[in-house]
Design an enzyme around this catalytic site. Structure first.
Site, PDB file in Angstrom:
ATOM      1  N   SER A 183       1.635   1.958   4.980  1.00  0.00           N
ATOM      2  CA  SER A 183       2.144   3.297   4.682  1.00  0.00           C
ATOM      3  C   SER A 183       2.340   4.179   5.906  1.00  0.00           C
ATOM      4  O   SER A 183       3.131   5.110   5.867  1.00  0.00           O
ATOM      5  CB  SER A 183       1.235   3.982   3.670  1.00  0.00           C
ATOM      6  OG  SER A 183      -0.096   3.989   4.128  1.00  0.00           O
ATOM      7  N   HIS A 211       4.373   0.742  -1.391  1.00  0.00           N
ATOM      8  CA  HIS A 211       5.596   1.141  -0.690  1.00  0.00           C
ATOM      9  C   HIS A 211       6.677   0.054  -0.722  1.00  0.00           C
ATOM     10  O   HIS A 211       7.727   0.219  -0.114  1.00  0.00           O
ATOM     11  CB  HIS A 211       5.288   1.507   0.764  1.00  0.00           C
ATOM     12  CG  HIS A 211       4.634   2.846   0.883  1.00  0.00           C
ATOM     13  ND1 HIS A 211       5.330   4.027   0.777  1.00  0.00           N
ATOM     14  CD2 HIS A 211       3.346   3.186   1.082  1.00  0.00           C
ATOM     15  CE1 HIS A 211       4.499   5.043   0.915  1.00  0.00           C
ATOM     16  NE2 HIS A 211       3.293   4.567   1.089  1.00  0.00           N
ATOM     17  N   LYS A 242       5.927   6.354  -6.540  1.00  0.00           N
ATOM     18  CA  LYS A 242       6.801   6.473  -5.371  1.00  0.00           C
ATOM     19  C   LYS A 242       8.254   6.179  -5.782  1.00  0.00           C
ATOM     20  O   LYS A 242       8.896   7.043  -6.343  1.00  0.00           O
ATOM     21  CB  LYS A 242       6.270   5.590  -4.250  1.00  0.00           C
ATOM     22  CG  LYS A 242       4.968   6.216  -3.707  1.00  0.00           C
ATOM     23  CD  LYS A 242       4.192   5.386  -2.746  1.00  0.00           C
ATOM     24  CE  LYS A 242       3.002   6.208  -2.262  1.00  0.00           C
ATOM     25  NZ  LYS A 242       1.849   5.406  -1.919  1.00  0.00           N
TER      26      LYS A 242
HETATM   27  C1  PLP Z   1       0.428   5.854  -2.195  1.00  0.00           C
HETATM   28  C2  PLP Z   1      -0.327   4.586  -2.074  1.00  0.00           C
HETATM   29  C3  PLP Z   1      -1.220   4.190  -3.068  1.00  0.00           C
HETATM   30  C4  PLP Z   1      -1.565   5.087  -4.216  1.00  0.00           C
HETATM   31  O1  PLP Z   1      -0.550   5.209  -5.152  1.00  0.00           O
HETATM   32  P1  PLP Z   1      -0.557   6.450  -6.139  1.00  0.00           P
HETATM   33  O2  PLP Z   1       0.221   5.970  -7.302  1.00  0.00           O
HETATM   34  O3  PLP Z   1       0.070   7.597  -5.410  1.00  0.00           O
HETATM   35  O4  PLP Z   1      -1.983   6.729  -6.485  1.00  0.00           O
HETATM   36  C5  PLP Z   1      -1.825   2.962  -2.951  1.00  0.00           C
HETATM   37  N1  PLP Z   1      -1.582   2.154  -1.893  1.00  0.00           N
HETATM   38  C6  PLP Z   1      -0.734   2.510  -0.912  1.00  0.00           C
HETATM   39  C7  PLP Z   1      -0.487   1.584   0.220  1.00  0.00           C
HETATM   40  C8  PLP Z   1      -0.091   3.741  -0.961  1.00  0.00           C
HETATM   41  O5  PLP Z   1       0.719   4.119   0.026  1.00  0.00           O
END
Ligand code: PLP
Length: 394
Positions: A183, A211, A242
């Site tokens: 991320s 992602h 996302k």
């Molecule tokens: C954003 C993210 C999460 C969490 O996802 P949410 O649905 O926002 O709780 C988990 N793992 C990674 C690598 C992320 O970037």
């Protein structure tokens, strides 16, 4: 009145202010769009995870509104008591089909999907082998499991194998876990090599595709599809927050693993399920991924355009291979100044420093979406260049 027993929290905040690390929340006034209004200023928005622009897609909004009218605002219970609605089951079936796996289960967020699953499948006598840049939700899940945690340097397959050799013959189960797309770096995990290691050393292989969902692979099917590793990754986590544009997380695996999670994953057992409107929006999003492959294509075209523009200007975008584009500055204070001045000039790219990234590696984190126009991206590159020159970053 300040309360004496809470004074240490105020002291910590003061310390953050003095170090220039205090962060005010930016307020989005309106919809999450490629050009959006934050704190009263219209800016080119390079800070959302709204990869495909689905947060405001008419089809998702319509389906959410229909579900809201028909089924109300909440599910009223946890999944294991009275809170499993037809829409939840339909969504899980759709995800399993899309990912070409036996079964899937939806959690309230990607965070709870990761933390809840890792903590449920491992215990005190087990060992977790984890990339050093794995997401916080994986780290928390590892801690909650009480398993031994062995961290290997970022994407270092040899170092990972060294750890596996060291623990060969130890009793207990082994879990090899990695983000699909990292991320903060925007690089892709060496999944084929890790899957080989998992097989060679008898590990459960798990990937967090937050992602990569809606970004990598055919129609956004994720990292496993990108590398054509179908059937070789035991547990895949994805997010609905996302690229999918709404909220939630999901786990894909065998039917038995999913049913095991029904019985042991604590966020599933002890926290209320999604409102029907959210489940309906997510369902519509997965339909859209197959109906409109041009969304993912546009995302990648924009990503290539933006990265090429930055490279031409001489920016250092690190190891990024995806729409997540770090713009490495180095010094944290300078990075935050860069971000502030960009914002004033109409470009929103969040500054990120220690402890989210290592000291000396502070950066802006820019995320391109399918819905940015080339004009908007060109204008952002232009502004980035002007301000970076002024601050002697370039
Ligand atoms: C954003 C993210 C999460 C969490 O996802 P949410 O649905 O926002 O709780 C988990 N793992 C990674 C690598 C992320 O970037």
């Amino acid at each position: 009145m300040p309360k004496a027993q809470l004074q240490y929290l105020a002291d910590e905040l003061q310390r953050l202010r003095e170090q220039g690390l205090y962060q005010r929340l930016r307020i989005l006034q309106g919809e999450q769009l490629p050009v959006a209004r934050f704190d009263g200023r219209e800016v080119i928005n390079l800070s959302s995870n709204n990869y495909l622009g689905l947060t405001t897609h008419p089809k998702l909004k319509r389906r959410a509104a229909e579900a809201l009218e028909r089924y109300g605002v909440g599910s009223g219970a946890v999944r294991t008591i009275a809170g499993t609605m037809t829409l939840h089951m339909e969504l899980e079936e759709k995800i399993a089909q899309f990912k070409n796996v036996e079964a899937s289960v939806v959690f309230q967020s990607g965070f709870t999907a990761n933390a809840g699953t890792v903590a449920a499948v491992l215990g005190r006598e087990d060992i977790i082998i984890s990339d050093e840049l794995n997401h916080a939700s994986i780290i928390d899940g590892c801690r909650l499991s009480r398993a031994e945690i062995r961290v290997f340097p970022h994407k270092d397959v040899e170092a990972c194998e060294k750890v596996l050799k060291e623990i060969e013959g130890r009793k207990g189960r082994k879990l090899l876990i990695t983000d699909g797309v990292f991320s903060m770096e925007g690089d892709i995990a060496p999944l084929p090599q890790l899957a080989d290691l998992a097989e060679k050393y008898g590990c459960i292989m798990m990937i967090d595709d937050a992602h990569a969902s809606g970004v990598l692979g055919r129609n956004g099917r994720g990292t496993v599809d990108h590398f054509k590793l179908h059937g070789r990754v035991d547990i895949q986590v994805g997010t609905l927050s996302k690229a999918i544009g709404a909220l939630g997380g999901y786990v894909c695996s065998t039917r038995d693993t999913i049913e095991y999670l029904y019985h042991h994953a604590r966020p599933f057992l002890f926290s209320t399920s999604h409102p029907p409107s959210v489940a309906a929006a997510c369902l519509a999003a997965f339909e859209l991924l197959d109906e409109e492959p041009q969304l993912v294509e546009r995302l990648w075209a924009n990503t290539r355009f933006f990265k090429a523009g930055l490279a031409k200007r001489g920016f250092n975008t690190g190891m990024s291979e995806t729409p997540i584009t770090p713009i490495i500055v180095g010094d944290a204070a300078l990075t935050h100044q860069f971000s502030r001045e960009l914002f004033e000039a109409g470009v929103f790219a969040q500054g990120i420093g220690f402890p989210t990234v290592p000291k000396g590696k502070a950066r802006l984190r820019a995320i391109v979406t399918a819905t940015h126009s080339e004009e908007q991206l060109s204008s952002a590159i232009e502004t980035l260049g002007t301000i970076a020159s002024r601050l002697k970053i370039l």
